[in-house]
Design a protein around this motif. Structure first.
Motif, PDB file in Angstrom:
ATOM      1  N   VAL A   1       0.800  -1.219   0.000  1.00 43.94           N
ATOM      2  CA  VAL A   1       0.000   0.000   0.000  1.00 43.94           C
ATOM      3  C   VAL A   1       0.835   1.271   0.000  1.00 43.94           C
ATOM      4  O   VAL A   1       0.331   2.346  -0.285  1.00 43.94           O
ATOM      5  CB  VAL A   1      -0.994   0.050   1.181  1.00 43.94           C
ATOM      6  CG1 VAL A   1      -2.030  -1.052   1.056  1.00 43.94           C
ATOM      7  CG2 VAL A   1      -0.271  -0.065   2.519  1.00 43.94           C
TER       8      VAL A   1
ATOM      9  N   GLU B   1      -4.320  11.290  -2.121  1.00 45.49           N
ATOM     10  CA  GLU B   1      -5.158  10.156  -2.472  1.00 45.49           C
ATOM     11  C   GLU B   1      -6.074   9.752  -1.324  1.00 45.49           C
ATOM     12  O   GLU B   1      -7.039   9.043  -1.531  1.00 45.49           O
ATOM     13  CB  GLU B   1      -4.282   8.965  -2.844  1.00 45.49           C
ATOM     14  CG  GLU B   1      -3.461   8.515  -1.651  1.00 45.49           C
ATOM     15  CD  GLU B   1      -3.030   7.076  -1.748  1.00 45.49           C
ATOM     16  OE1 GLU B   1      -3.640   6.312  -2.495  1.00 45.49           O
ATOM     17  OE2 GLU B   1      -2.078   6.721  -1.050  1.00 45.49           O
TER      18      GLU B   1
ATOM     19  N   LEU C   1      -9.708   9.551  -1.569  1.00 49.22           N
ATOM     20  CA  LEU C   1     -10.357   8.462  -2.313  1.00 49.22           C
ATOM     21  C   LEU C   1     -10.798   7.314  -1.414  1.00 49.22           C
ATOM     22  O   LEU C   1     -11.423   6.376  -1.874  1.00 49.22           O
ATOM     23  CB  LEU C   1      -9.397   7.903  -3.366  1.00 49.22           C
ATOM     24  CG  LEU C   1      -9.101   8.834  -4.519  1.00 49.22           C
ATOM     25  CD1 LEU C   1      -8.074   8.204  -5.440  1.00 49.22           C
ATOM     26  CD2 LEU C   1     -10.375   9.123  -5.287  1.00 49.22           C
TER      27      LEU C   1
ATOM     28  N   ARG D   1     -16.300   8.016  -2.724  1.00 45.90           N
ATOM     29  CA  ARG D   1     -15.580   8.523  -3.889  1.00 45.90           C
ATOM     30  C   ARG D   1     -16.385   9.493  -4.728  1.00 45.90           C
ATOM     31  O   ARG D   1     -15.880  10.536  -5.136  1.00 45.90           O
ATOM     32  CB  ARG D   1     -15.144   7.355  -4.767  1.00 45.90           C
ATOM     33  CG  ARG D   1     -14.157   6.511  -4.040  1.00 45.90           C
ATOM     34  CD  ARG D   1     -13.652   5.397  -4.890  1.00 45.90           C
ATOM     35  NE  ARG D   1     -12.585   4.766  -4.117  1.00 45.90           N
ATOM     36  CZ  ARG D   1     -11.685   3.950  -4.609  1.00 45.90           C
ATOM     37  NH1 ARG D   1     -11.721   3.651  -5.875  1.00 45.90           N
ATOM     38  NH2 ARG D   1     -10.777   3.437  -3.846  1.00 45.90           N
TER      39      ARG D   1
ATOM     40  N   TYR E   1      -1.381   3.889  -2.848  1.00 50.29           N
ATOM     41  CA  TYR E   1      -1.855   2.993  -3.878  1.00 50.29           C
ATOM     42  C   TYR E   1      -2.901   3.741  -4.668  1.00 50.29           C
ATOM     43  O   TYR E   1      -3.977   4.019  -4.193  1.00 50.29           O
ATOM     44  CB  TYR E   1      -2.440   1.719  -3.269  1.00 50.29           C
ATOM     45  CG  TYR E   1      -3.644   1.932  -2.394  1.00 50.29           C
ATOM     46  CD1 TYR E   1      -4.923   1.591  -2.826  1.00 50.29           C
ATOM     47  CD2 TYR E   1      -3.508   2.507  -1.131  1.00 50.29           C
ATOM     48  CE1 TYR E   1      -6.024   1.816  -2.039  1.00 50.29           C
ATOM     49  CE2 TYR E   1      -4.604   2.737  -0.337  1.00 50.29           C
ATOM     50  CZ  TYR E   1      -5.858   2.397  -0.797  1.00 50.29           C
ATOM     51  OH  TYR E   1      -6.941   2.643  -0.004  1.00 50.29           O
ATOM     52  N   TYR E   2      -2.542   4.190  -5.852  1.00 49.72           N
ATOM     53  CA  TYR E   2      -3.523   4.885  -6.659  1.00 49.72           C
ATOM     54  C   TYR E   2      -4.211   3.898  -7.557  1.00 49.72           C
ATOM     55  O   TYR E   2      -3.590   3.031  -8.146  1.00 49.72           O
ATOM     56  CB  TYR E   2      -2.847   5.939  -7.537  1.00 49.72           C
ATOM     57  CG  TYR E   2      -2.557   7.175  -6.768  1.00 49.72           C
ATOM     58  CD1 TYR E   2      -3.527   8.161  -6.660  1.00 49.72           C
ATOM     59  CD2 TYR E   2      -1.348   7.335  -6.124  1.00 49.72           C
ATOM     60  CE1 TYR E   2      -3.272   9.289  -5.930  1.00 49.72           C
ATOM     61  CE2 TYR E   2      -1.095   8.469  -5.396  1.00 49.72           C
ATOM     62  CZ  TYR E   2      -2.059   9.450  -5.304  1.00 49.72           C
ATOM     63  OH  TYR E   2      -1.818  10.556  -4.574  1.00 49.72           O
ATOM     64  N   ASN E   3      -5.511   4.071  -7.642  1.00 58.52           N
ATOM     65  CA  ASN E   3      -6.231   3.401  -8.682  1.00 58.52           C
ATOM     66  C   ASN E   3      -6.152   4.397  -9.830  1.00 58.52           C
ATOM     67  O   ASN E   3      -6.832   5.409  -9.837  1.00 58.52           O
ATOM     68  CB  ASN E   3      -7.669   3.189  -8.223  1.00 58.52           C
ATOM     69  CG  ASN E   3      -8.501   2.583  -9.319  1.00 58.52           C
ATOM     70  OD1 ASN E   3      -8.179   2.699 -10.504  1.00 58.52           O
ATOM     71  ND2 ASN E   3      -9.561   1.939  -8.933  1.00 58.52           N
ATOM     72  N   LEU E   4      -5.261   4.133 -10.784  1.00 60.71           N
ATOM     73  CA  LEU E   4      -4.966   5.151 -11.790  1.00 60.71           C
ATOM     74  C   LEU E   4      -6.205   5.582 -12.556  1.00 60.71           C
ATOM     75  O   LEU E   4      -6.306   6.701 -13.014  1.00 60.71           O
ATOM     76  CB  LEU E   4      -3.878   4.654 -12.741  1.00 60.71           C
ATOM     77  CG  LEU E   4      -2.508   4.459 -12.064  1.00 60.71           C
ATOM     78  CD1 LEU E   4      -1.505   3.922 -13.063  1.00 60.71           C
ATOM     79  CD2 LEU E   4      -1.999   5.746 -11.463  1.00 60.71           C
ATOM     80  N   GLY E   5      -7.172   4.650 -12.665  1.00 65.80           N
ATOM     81  CA  GLY E   5      -8.408   4.980 -13.362  1.00 65.80           C
ATOM     82  C   GLY E   5      -9.107   6.178 -12.754  1.00 65.80           C
ATOM     83  O   GLY E   5      -9.713   6.988 -13.455  1.00 65.80           O
ATOM     84  N   TYR E   6      -8.988   6.318 -11.435  1.00 66.33           N
ATOM     85  CA  TYR E   6      -9.675   7.410 -10.757  1.00 66.33           C
ATOM     86  C   TYR E   6      -9.072   8.768 -11.059  1.00 66.33           C
ATOM     87  O   TYR E   6      -9.730   9.785 -10.922  1.00 66.33           O
ATOM     88  CB  TYR E   6      -9.714   7.174  -9.246  1.00 66.33           C
ATOM     89  CG  TYR E   6     -10.934   6.399  -8.862  1.00 66.33           C
ATOM     90  CD1 TYR E   6     -12.178   7.025  -8.857  1.00 66.33           C
ATOM     91  CD2 TYR E   6     -10.864   5.059  -8.566  1.00 66.33           C
ATOM     92  CE1 TYR E   6     -13.325   6.317  -8.549  1.00 66.33           C
ATOM     93  CE2 TYR E   6     -11.998   4.342  -8.264  1.00 66.33           C
ATOM     94  CZ  TYR E   6     -13.235   4.978  -8.252  1.00 66.33           C
ATOM     95  OH  TYR E   6     -14.346   4.277  -7.967  1.00 66.33           O
TER      96      TYR E   6
ATOM     97  N   ARG F   1     -11.078  10.916 -13.221  1.00 67.05           N
ATOM     98  CA  ARG F   1     -12.338  11.488 -12.736  1.00 67.05           C
ATOM     99  C   ARG F   1     -12.115  12.831 -12.051  1.00 67.05           C
ATOM    100  O   ARG F   1     -13.041  13.582 -11.862  1.00 67.05           O
ATOM    101  CB  ARG F   1     -13.021  10.512 -11.769  1.00 67.05           C
ATOM    102  CG  ARG F   1     -13.477   9.244 -12.466  1.00 67.05           C
ATOM    103  CD  ARG F   1     -14.296   8.381 -11.544  1.00 67.05           C
ATOM    104  NE  ARG F   1     -15.498   9.074 -11.049  1.00 67.05           N
ATOM    105  CZ  ARG F   1     -16.250   8.605 -10.072  1.00 67.05           C
ATOM    106  NH1 ARG F   1     -15.921   7.469  -9.481  1.00 67.05           N
ATOM    107  NH2 ARG F   1     -17.316   9.262  -9.665  1.00 67.05           N
TER     108      ARG F   1
END
Ligand code: C2E
Ligand code: MG
Ligand code: MG
Length: 362
Positions: free
Chosen positions: A5, A222, A225, A229, A255-260, A263
């Motif tokens: 993480v 982050e 998030l 969200r 830990y990035y959820n790069l998809g976010y 947004r």
């Protein structure tokens, strides 16, 4: 389930009945990690662990992670190999925390909190293009207390909206006498973003100061998030619509959820200083930071690298294509007066901040 993480932090999710001895499992894990390894020489790794249990300690994912994290921090303080089970007293019993609890409200009314500023320079030419506002608390007897120590307590006590408004207003007030092309960056903690009134607070602070919204950068992390969200994305959109810019701080440290990322209406990535520290230490360090800088630029974001401490790092980062830099190499955070002085020097054609500035780093 086990996952990394943060740089050296791992999360383990265990589904187990009430009769399972979690401590025994953790002890076995720490022992296994602690076995000596052979890498050119004998290498020993130590670890510590903190844990929280649902539904006993928390009922939401966010709260459970936060509490496990608290326990982890308590374990870190106890030293290598320790295991700490979360309990409510962790939040309040440490002497430091009790002290802060007692002293912070007084410090606010006694004006002991002060905003310092750290210059941000352009990679090309080393000109100061902005400053980041960093909160400082100098206690009459204890001396300097770090923001990373007192901000979490301020949040627990519900004082962060007061403090956050103070930082923003102070910063905008100082920005008024600085040139129009100098931006100011202000940090917002996840809890501040969660507070719905933040949008009005920022709007009115901007209006009162008459500073152009485009000169204000809000730094988020982050952490926003972790839960709600959709709500957080909406909040950040609302802030962005005020005309301010939004930067993602400490990028790469969690830990990035790069998809976010897509947004959020992001303008800027601030790459965590852990990557800079790795520069030059290993050949991978350079490759990784180059990839992250390229990633940010491909998304159309301005890329700033934090924690630049050496000339060697500066040269490598400039080659990697980063737009802006911040770090002790250029200047340490200092009171507004020091920024006034730097700006006056720059106006008289003084040297750019591309080398350590003695006045500030001394
Ligand atoms: P941050 O936003 O990532 O701020 C950068 C931190 O890195 C600052 O620590 C700064 O002093 C430090 N730093 C800058 N250059 C270098 C360098 O070259 N080497 C090293 N080793 N460190 C460097 P600081 O001032 O202790 O602040 C720590 C954190 O506290 C900040 O991290 C930010 O998350 C939080 N913080 C500070 N002021 C505020 C505030 O007004 N509001 C909120 N919500 N958070 C704040
Ligand atoms: Mg920051
Ligand atoms: Mg940062």
């Amino acid at each position: 389930m086990c996952g990394r993480v943060a740089s050296d932090a791992f999360a383990v999710v265990l589904t187990a009945g009430p009769d399972v001895d979690i401590e025994a499992i953790l002890r076995a894990a720490l022992q296994s990690i602690g076995r000596p390894h052979w890498v050119d020489n004998v290498v020993r790794v130590s670890a510590h662990a903190g844990f929280a249990q649902a539904p006993h300690h928390a009922t939401t994912r966010g709260e459970l992670t936060r509490r496990a994290n608290r326990a982890l921090r308590a374990a870190a303080k106890k030293g290598p190999g320790s295991i700490v089970i979360f309990d409510l007293s962790i939040d309040t019993t440490s002497n430091d925390q009790k002290f802060i609890h007692r002293e912070l409200p007084r410090a606010i009314s006694a004006n002991e909190l002060e905003v310092h500023y750290q210059p941000i320079v352009s990679s090309q030419g080393g000109r100061m293009v902005g400053v980041e506002a960093l909160l400082r608390w100098t206690h009459a007897t204890r001396g300097a207390i770090q923001p990373t120590t007192f901000i979490p307590v301020a949040e627990q006590m519900g004082l962060m909206d007061t403090i956050g408004a103070f930082v923003l207003r102070r910063t905008l007030q100082d920005a008024r006498r600085w040139p129009d092309d100098l931006y100011v960056a202000v940090n917002l903690s996840p809890l501040q973003v969660r507070d719905r009134t933040i949008v009005d607070m920022v709007r009115s602070a901007l209006a009162d100061s008459a500073v152009a919204p485009s000169r204000l950068v809000l730094e988020i992390t982050e952490g926003v998030l972790i839960d709600d969200r959709d709500e957080m994305v909406k909040r950040i959109n609302d802030l962005h619509e005020l005309g301010v810019r939004v930067a993602l701080d400490d990028f790469g440290s969690g830990y990035y959820n790069l998809g976010y990322l897509q947004r959020f209406p992001l303008d800027k990535l601030k790459i965590d200083r852990s990557f800079v520290a790795a520069l030059g230490r290993s050949s991978n360090g350079g490759v990784i930071i180059q990839a992250i800088v390229a990633f940010g630029r491909a998304l159309g974001l301005s890329v700033l690298v934090e924690g630049v401490e050496t000339e060697h790092q500066r040269v490598l980062l400039r080659l990697a294509g980063c737009d802006e830099m911040q770090g002790f190499l250029f200047a340490k955070p200092a009171p507004a007066k020091a920024i006034d002085k730097l700006l006056a020097q720059a106006k008289q054609g003084g040297k750019p901040l591309s080398a350590a500035d003695e006045a500030l780093t001394a």
